[in-house]
Design a protein around this motif. Structure first.
Motif, short mmCIF file in Angstrom:
data_model
loop_
_atom_site.label_atom_id
_atom_site.label_comp_id
_atom_site.label_asym_id
_atom_site.label_seq_id
_atom_site.Cartn_x
_atom_site.Cartn_y
_atom_site.Cartn_z
N LEU A 135 43.66 38.67 29.62
CA LEU A 135 42.94 38.99 28.40
C LEU A 135 41.48 39.17 28.81
O LEU A 135 40.84 38.22 29.28
N VAL A 136 40.96 40.40 28.66
CA VAL A 136 39.69 40.75 29.28
C VAL A 136 38.68 41.22 28.23
O VAL A 136 39.02 42.02 27.34
N ARG A 137 37.44 40.75 28.38
CA ARG A 137 36.34 41.24 27.56
C ARG A 137 35.23 41.77 28.48
O ARG A 137 34.79 41.08 29.40
N TYR A 138 34.81 42.99 28.23
CA TYR A 138 33.65 43.57 28.89
C TYR A 138 32.48 43.48 27.91
O TYR A 138 32.53 44.12 26.85
N PRO A 139 31.44 42.72 28.21
CA PRO A 139 30.41 42.43 27.21
C PRO A 139 29.31 43.47 27.12
O PRO A 139 28.30 43.23 26.45
N GLY A 140 29.46 44.61 27.76
CA GLY A 140 28.37 45.58 27.80
C GLY A 140 27.72 45.58 29.17
O GLY A 140 28.20 44.94 30.11
N SER A 141 26.64 46.29 29.30
CA SER A 141 26.01 46.46 30.61
C SER A 141 25.32 45.18 31.07
O SER A 141 24.77 44.43 30.27
N ALA A 142 25.35 44.95 32.38
CA ALA A 142 24.63 43.83 32.96
C ALA A 142 23.12 44.05 32.83
O ALA A 142 22.64 45.19 32.78
N ALA A 143 22.37 42.97 32.82
CA ALA A 143 20.92 43.06 32.64
C ALA A 143 20.26 43.84 33.77
O ALA A 143 19.22 44.48 33.56
N ASP A 144 20.87 43.82 34.96
CA ASP A 144 20.26 44.54 36.09
C ASP A 144 20.66 46.00 36.14
O ASP A 144 20.32 46.72 37.08
N GLY A 145 21.41 46.45 35.12
CA GLY A 145 21.79 47.87 35.05
C GLY A 145 23.06 48.21 35.80
O GLY A 145 23.52 49.35 35.73
N ALA A 146 23.63 47.25 36.55
CA ALA A 146 24.89 47.53 37.25
C ALA A 146 25.98 47.81 36.23
O ALA A 146 26.06 47.14 35.20
N ASP A 147 26.80 48.82 36.50
CA ASP A 147 27.80 49.21 35.49
C ASP A 147 29.23 48.95 35.95
O ASP A 147 30.17 49.51 35.42
N GLN A 148 29.42 48.06 36.96
CA GLN A 148 30.77 47.75 37.43
C GLN A 148 31.40 46.75 36.48
O GLN A 148 31.17 45.54 36.57
N GLY A 149 32.22 47.28 35.54
CA GLY A 149 33.03 46.38 34.74
C GLY A 149 34.07 45.73 35.62
O GLY A 149 34.22 44.52 35.67
N VAL A 150 34.80 46.58 36.35
CA VAL A 150 35.63 46.13 37.47
C VAL A 150 35.61 47.25 38.49
O VAL A 150 35.69 48.44 38.15
N GLY A 151 35.45 46.89 39.76
CA GLY A 151 35.31 47.89 40.80
C GLY A 151 36.60 48.62 41.12
O GLY A 151 37.69 48.23 40.69
N ALA A 152 36.49 49.69 41.87
CA ALA A 152 37.65 50.51 42.23
C ALA A 152 38.66 49.68 43.02
O ALA A 152 38.30 48.96 43.95
N HIS A 153 39.93 49.79 42.62
CA HIS A 153 40.98 49.01 43.26
C HIS A 153 42.33 49.62 42.92
O HIS A 153 42.45 50.45 42.04
N LYS A 154 43.34 49.15 43.64
CA LYS A 154 44.73 49.42 43.31
C LYS A 154 45.38 48.10 42.93
O LYS A 154 44.96 47.04 43.38
N ASP A 155 46.42 48.18 42.10
CA ASP A 155 47.16 46.96 41.74
C ASP A 155 48.25 46.72 42.78
O ASP A 155 48.78 47.66 43.37
N TYR A 156 48.62 45.44 42.98
CA TYR A 156 49.52 45.17 44.09
C TYR A 156 50.94 44.81 43.70
O TYR A 156 51.72 44.39 44.54
N GLY A 157 51.32 45.00 42.44
CA GLY A 157 52.70 44.76 42.04
C GLY A 157 53.50 46.05 41.96
O GLY A 157 53.30 46.98 42.74
N PHE A 158 54.43 46.10 41.00
CA PHE A 158 55.25 47.30 40.79
C PHE A 158 54.62 48.22 39.74
O PHE A 158 54.36 49.39 40.01
N LEU A 159 54.41 47.68 38.53
CA LEU A 159 53.88 48.49 37.43
C LEU A 159 52.84 47.68 36.66
O LEU A 159 52.97 46.46 36.53
N THR A 160 51.84 48.37 36.14
CA THR A 160 50.86 47.76 35.23
C THR A 160 50.90 48.51 33.91
O THR A 160 50.88 49.75 33.90
N LEU A 161 50.98 47.76 32.80
CA LEU A 161 50.92 48.34 31.46
C LEU A 161 49.67 47.81 30.79
O LEU A 161 49.53 46.60 30.57
#
Length: 341
Positions: A187-213
């Motif tokens: 259960l995820v909440r993205y609260p808006g932009s970081a104070a330093d201006g960084a915009d990584q809500g979550v960085g680039a990645h692949k999931d490591y299971g079978f399927l993500t919904l």
């Protein structure tokens, strides 16, 4: 920065799972669409899944109530207290690609007793254990565990249709799941932009299971890396789940099916974004045998990443990811598993 999308990338394929029940012609078309989406992109939007608006609303209501709790109530569930990586992660404490993710979240899995690995047993058994629940919100446990069961059933059906779509035995991986599967809900909440201006809500990645919904709200921010190498927005589609393939399916098909990089760009200003990813994972001790299917000769091989080696037993992959993503938990409970710098 949000990537401007070319016309051809305005939307992921939209696949209607209910077509499987509408006769041979509709099911054949479903399989053609699934085959193309999984082989060419690794992402699609799923409709016709049977999950009702009432079921979705029950989860979202409980989720918003959780994030509305006083901070002290949320921190009482701090995942640093859990050797099983369950519980609440405060904003900035999870890392992807070595950089902090600007979001907070509650990690939930199957509700099982802790299993402390014995001598000679794989350390991934640490990942099995109880969840942490807020005492002030008993309805959250009910809603979250019901969602795990409901989406597990949808993912089970989807995986069987996908395997059929590429000519493989539909039930080939069924023995890896069942009552000992290792589902994971965030259960995820993205609260808006970081104070330093960084915009990584979550960085680039692949999931490591079978399927993500993924259930995403109307704010947007999810981006998928497409064939042109650029990251493209995934516009929210009401009532749909965004589905992506995990690394196990890429490994199982020797690269014929794709696990695709994706990321979340933080919403602007103080805009909040909520999302609920469900990860359909097998048993921790599952070994992923190569899938027999008629297109195997066309498989290009698995994408290799020296920083992200893939293991035959699923649990090793998940533990590797957890140790990297949650350094505070790793340092407190699993220092003996960390690689010396």
């Amino acid at each position: 920065m949000t990537t401007h999308t070319a016309t051809s990338y305005d939307q992921l394929p939209i696949i209607d799972l209910s077509a499987a029940d509408r006769g041979p012609q509709a099911r054949a078309l479903l399989h053609a669409q699934l085959h193309s989406a999984a082989h060419d992109i690794g992402f699609f939007q799923l409709v016709g899944h049977g999950v009702t608006r009432a079921e979705t609303d029950a989860l979202l209501t409980a989720m918003r109530a959780f994030f509305a709790l006083p901070e002290a109530d949320r921190l009482a569930l701090d995942n640093v207290n859990s050797p099983h990586f369950r519980g609440y992660t405060r904003i900035g404490d999870e890392r992807t690609g070595g950089a902090r993710d600007w979001r907070d979240q509650l990690d939930i899995g199957a509700e099982r007793p802790a299993r402390v690995p014995g001598p000679g047993e794989p350390p991934y058994w640490w990942l099995q254990g109880p969840n942490q629940w807020p005492a002030a919100l008993p309805g959250l446990r009910t809603a979250a565990l019901a969602w795990i069961d409901r989406l597990g059933a949808v993912a089970h059906r989807l995986l069987r249709e996908l395997l059929t779509a590429i000519g493989a035995p539909a039930g080939f991986y069924d023995p890896l799941f069942g009552e000992h599967a290792h589902p994971h809900l965030k259960l995820v909440r993205y609260p808006g932009s970081a104070a330093d201006g960084a915009d990584q809500g979550v960085g680039a990645h692949k999931d490591y299971g079978f399927l993500t919904l993924l259930l995403q709200d109307t704010v947007g921010g999810l981006q998928v890396q497409r064939e042109d190498g650029r990251f493209h927005d995934v516009p929210p589609l009401p009532g749909a789940f965004v589905v992506n393939l995990g690394e196990l399916l890429e490994v199982a098909t020797n690269g014929y099916l794709l696990a695709t990089n994706h990321r979340v760009v933080s919403p602007p200003g103080a805009t909040e974004r909520y999302s609920v990813p469900f990860f359909y994972n097998p048993r921790l001790d599952a070994r992923i045998d190569p899938l027999p299917f008629p297109y195997a000769a066309e498989a290009p091989g698995v994408t290799t990443d020296p920083a992200n080696p893939l293991y035959a037993e699923y649990g090793h992959n998940e533990l590797k990811g957890k140790l990297r993503a949650h350094p505070l938990v790793a340092e407190r409970h699993h220092g003996n598993l960390l690689t010396p710098a």
